[in-house]
Design an enzyme around this catalytic site. Sequence first.
Site, short mmCIF file in Angstrom:
data_model
loop_
_atom_site.label_atom_id
_atom_site.label_comp_id
_atom_site.label_asym_id
_atom_site.label_seq_id
_atom_site.Cartn_x
_atom_site.Cartn_y
_atom_site.Cartn_z
N PRO A 9 0.79 -1.23 0.00
CA PRO A 9 0.00 0.00 0.00
C PRO A 9 0.83 1.28 0.00
CG PRO A 9 -0.14 -1.10 2.13
CD PRO A 9 0.52 -2.06 1.18
N ASN A 10 0.30 2.24 -0.74
CA ASN A 10 0.84 3.60 -0.83
C ASN A 10 2.11 3.72 -1.66
OD1 ASN A 10 -1.20 4.81 0.92
ND2 ASN A 10 -0.22 3.63 2.54
N ARG A 17 4.43 10.86 -2.01
CA ARG A 17 4.31 10.65 -0.56
C ARG A 17 5.66 10.93 0.12
NH1 ARG A 17 4.82 4.25 1.07
NH2 ARG A 17 4.20 5.08 3.10
N TYR A 22 10.97 8.91 1.23
CA TYR A 22 10.94 7.91 0.16
C TYR A 22 11.54 8.40 -1.16
CZ TYR A 22 7.85 5.61 3.47
OH TYR A 22 7.34 5.03 4.60
N ASN A 74 8.01 -5.65 -1.08
CA ASN A 74 7.96 -4.53 -0.13
C ASN A 74 6.51 -4.46 0.33
OD1 ASN A 74 7.88 -2.21 1.30
ND2 ASN A 74 8.97 -0.95 -0.19
N ALA A 77 3.21 -0.91 4.72
CA ALA A 77 2.66 -0.93 6.08
C ALA A 77 2.25 -2.33 6.54
CB ALA A 77 1.47 0.02 6.18
N GLU A 98 12.76 -9.41 1.35
CA GLU A 98 11.98 -8.26 1.85
C GLU A 98 12.78 -6.98 1.58
OE1 GLU A 98 12.00 -8.22 6.13
OE2 GLU A 98 10.46 -6.67 6.27
N HIS A 100 12.76 -2.60 1.93
CA HIS A 100 12.18 -1.32 2.35
C HIS A 100 13.04 -0.21 1.80
CE1 HIS A 100 9.40 -3.39 4.85
NE2 HIS A 100 10.40 -4.12 5.30
N ARG A 107 13.42 4.09 12.35
CA ARG A 107 12.16 4.84 12.38
C ARG A 107 11.35 4.46 13.64
NH1 ARG A 107 9.42 4.83 6.67
NH2 ARG A 107 8.21 6.48 7.71
N ARG A 111 7.50 0.27 13.48
CA ARG A 111 8.09 -0.24 12.23
C ARG A 111 9.21 -1.25 12.49
NH1 ARG A 111 5.82 3.32 8.29
NH2 ARG A 111 5.43 5.34 9.28
C1 DQA Z 1 8.29 0.99 3.68
C2 DQA Z 1 8.41 1.21 5.19
C3 DQA Z 1 7.09 0.94 5.86
O1 DQA Z 1 7.21 1.14 7.27
C4 DQA Z 1 6.04 1.90 5.34
O2 DQA Z 1 4.79 1.62 5.92
C5 DQA Z 1 5.95 1.93 3.87
C6 DQA Z 1 7.18 1.82 3.07
C7 DQA Z 1 9.59 1.37 2.93
O3 DQA Z 1 9.69 0.99 1.76
O4 DQA Z 1 10.46 2.05 3.49
O5 DQA Z 1 4.89 2.14 3.30
O6 DQA Z 1 8.04 -0.39 3.44
#
Ligand code: DQA
Length: 145
Positions: A9-10, A17, A22, A74, A77, A98, A100, A107, A111
């Site tokens: 998501p996002n 964002r 990011y 990735n 959240a 995985e 990020h 952070r 997280r």
């Molecule tokens: C993320 C880190 C997560 O905590 C966050 O919710 C994201 C992006 C990252 O790519 O740094 O949406 O996965």
Amino acid sequence: MKILVINGPNLNLLGVREPSIYGRETYFDLVDKINGYANRCGVDVEVLQSNHEGELVDFIHRAYYTKVDGIVINPAAYTHTSVALLDAVKAVGIPTVEVHISDVSKREDFRQISFVRAACIATISGKGTDGYLEAMDLLIKEQKK
Ligand code: DQA
């Protein structure tokens, strides 16, 4: 070799964002970067994104049926909340890395937990979008073992 890249998501709003966290690269820049790298490495890649947990689970199941050799995920959240994604990665038994973009270890406390991590061969965090390319390298190496 077939690699599936799954974004949670996002991440479709990359570039928009929180650019201080990011970066300014857009989601389409990310997809282009991954496709270009896959091309140079001679691997087939598909890049998917969803804002919905169940759809992310479906993507992982699809990887099993379409005989994907490695997954880069990735979960965004859902990293910090989803037992369903952990179970899905365990269920398909496909080597998974995985990723990020930000350094989650530096952070907020919430997280610091990653459910999916337990099913992954590695975690790459805080390397920006280059982390996806590093994850692909790890999967290519894993395939050659
Ligand atoms: C993320 C880190 C997560 O905590 C966050 O919710 C994201 C992006 C990252 O790519 O740094 O949406 O996965």
